[in-house]
Write a protein that holds these residues in place. Structure first.
Motif, PDB file in Angstrom:
ATOM      1  N   GLU A  15     -23.479  20.672  -4.892  1.00 25.34           N
ATOM      2  CA  GLU A  15     -22.370  19.739  -5.029  1.00 25.34           C
ATOM      3  C   GLU A  15     -22.190  18.918  -3.753  1.00 25.34           C
ATOM      4  O   GLU A  15     -21.796  19.449  -2.716  1.00 25.34           O
ATOM      5  N   LYS A  16     -22.449  17.639  -3.845  1.00 27.40           N
ATOM      6  CA  LYS A  16     -22.366  16.794  -2.655  1.00 27.40           C
ATOM      7  C   LYS A  16     -20.939  16.615  -2.174  1.00 27.40           C
ATOM      8  O   LYS A  16     -20.706  16.354  -0.994  1.00 27.40           O
ATOM      9  N   ASP A  17     -19.958  16.734  -3.073  1.00 23.95           N
ATOM     10  CA  ASP A  17     -18.562  16.584  -2.652  1.00 23.95           C
ATOM     11  C   ASP A  17     -18.030  17.854  -2.002  1.00 23.95           C
ATOM     12  O   ASP A  17     -16.992  17.827  -1.340  1.00 23.95           O
ATOM     13  N   LYS A  18     -18.716  18.930  -2.198  1.00 22.02           N
ATOM     14  CA  LYS A  18     -18.285  20.187  -1.599  1.00 22.02           C
ATOM     15  C   LYS A  18     -18.977  20.415  -0.251  1.00 22.02           C
ATOM     16  O   LYS A  18     -18.390  20.928   0.670  1.00 22.02           O
ATOM     17  N   LEU A  24     -20.393  18.416   2.516  1.00 20.48           N
ATOM     18  CA  LEU A  24     -20.491  17.084   3.101  1.00 20.48           C
ATOM     19  C   LEU A  24     -21.417  17.112   4.315  1.00 20.48           C
ATOM     20  O   LEU A  24     -21.241  17.911   5.219  1.00 20.48           O
ATOM     21  N   THR A  61     -16.232  22.118   2.171  1.00 16.05           N
ATOM     22  CA  THR A  61     -14.849  21.774   1.850  1.00 16.05           C
ATOM     23  C   THR A  61     -14.275  22.739   0.818  1.00 16.05           C
ATOM     24  O   THR A  61     -14.989  23.245  -0.055  1.00 16.05           O
TER      25      THR A  61
END
Lengths: 117, 114
Positions: free
Chosen positions: A63-66, A68, A82
């Motif tokens: 997961e790229k949003d998790k 970073l 994150t």
């Protein structure tokens, strides 16, 4: 020889908080850095590849949003986990590749043990 | 990227020679073979790299047959401190390889006993 410094070596954080891990190439410029995750008794799993000044390329399922990743300079890449959860507890390792001949050009950091409680 | 196959674990005794074989049937013409060592809670450390025949350094030897579909890492006279996981990786290398990434297989857990 090429040295990669990874910091911190160990971190404990509360669930829901964010944690930043730094990876620095000390005596060479690393145009490309890689981030791995390793669970106990398992092999290293590549998470993402980062090139200086551009967006990271994530492996399938990461997961790229998790996770970073920022590679703002030729000597520093950071991984921020994150909103960490206990399942993110793992051993995170960075690797830097120098654009030079010999030794395959890859050097690994000493790793960061993340424990989310 | 060529897939590699290694024994999951090996046992040895101090002073013995240890040979770990890695199978890489789909190795490409431009691929090199590289071995890394990893101790618990540490990052992998480069041991040796080769393309064909035999390579030797102060730590190990690497034997690669003519067809390059396998390779053997040889550790002479192992000690307790050689207990670690050893990874065989196959891929392109060099200054001009952009985007090349190291994909780790399962590795071989070597246990050296007194």
């Amino acid at each position: 020889g090429a040295v990669v410094s990874q910091h911190p070596s160990r971190v404990i954080c509360k669930s829901g908080t964010s944690v930043k891990i730094e990876c620095r190439s000390l005596d060479f410029q690393a145009t490309t850095m890689f981030w791995y995750r390793q669970f106990p008794k398992q092999s290293l799993m590549l998470m993402a590849t980062s090139n200086e000044g551009s967006k990271a390329t994530y492996e399938q399922g990461v997961e790229k949003d998790k996770f970073l990743i920022n590679h703002a300079s030729l000597t520093l890449s950071t991984l921020t986990v994150t909103s960490a959860h206990p399942e993110d507890s793992s051993f995170y390792i960075c690797s830097a590749r120098a654009d030079r001949v010999g030794n395959y050009g890859y050097t690994f950091g000493s790793g960061t043990r993340l424990t989310v409680v | 990227l060529a897939k590699t196959t290694q024994p999951i674990s090996m046992d040895s005794y101090e002073g013995q020679e240890v040979n770990i074989t890695c199978s890489h049937n789909n190795i490409a013409t431009n691929d090199y073979i590289t071995w890394y060592q990893q101790f618990p809670s540490q990052g992998p450390r480069f041991i040796i790299q080769g393309y064909k025949t035999k390579v030797t350094n102060e730590v190990a030897s690497l034997f690669i047959p003519a067809d390059r579909k396998s390779s053997t890492l040889s550790l002479p006279r192992v000690s307790l401190s050689d207990t670690a996981v050893y990874y065989c990786l196959v891929g392109t290398t060099g200054v001009y390889n952009q985007g090349g990434k190291l994909i780790f297989g399962q590795g071989t857990e070597l246990s050296v006993k007194p």
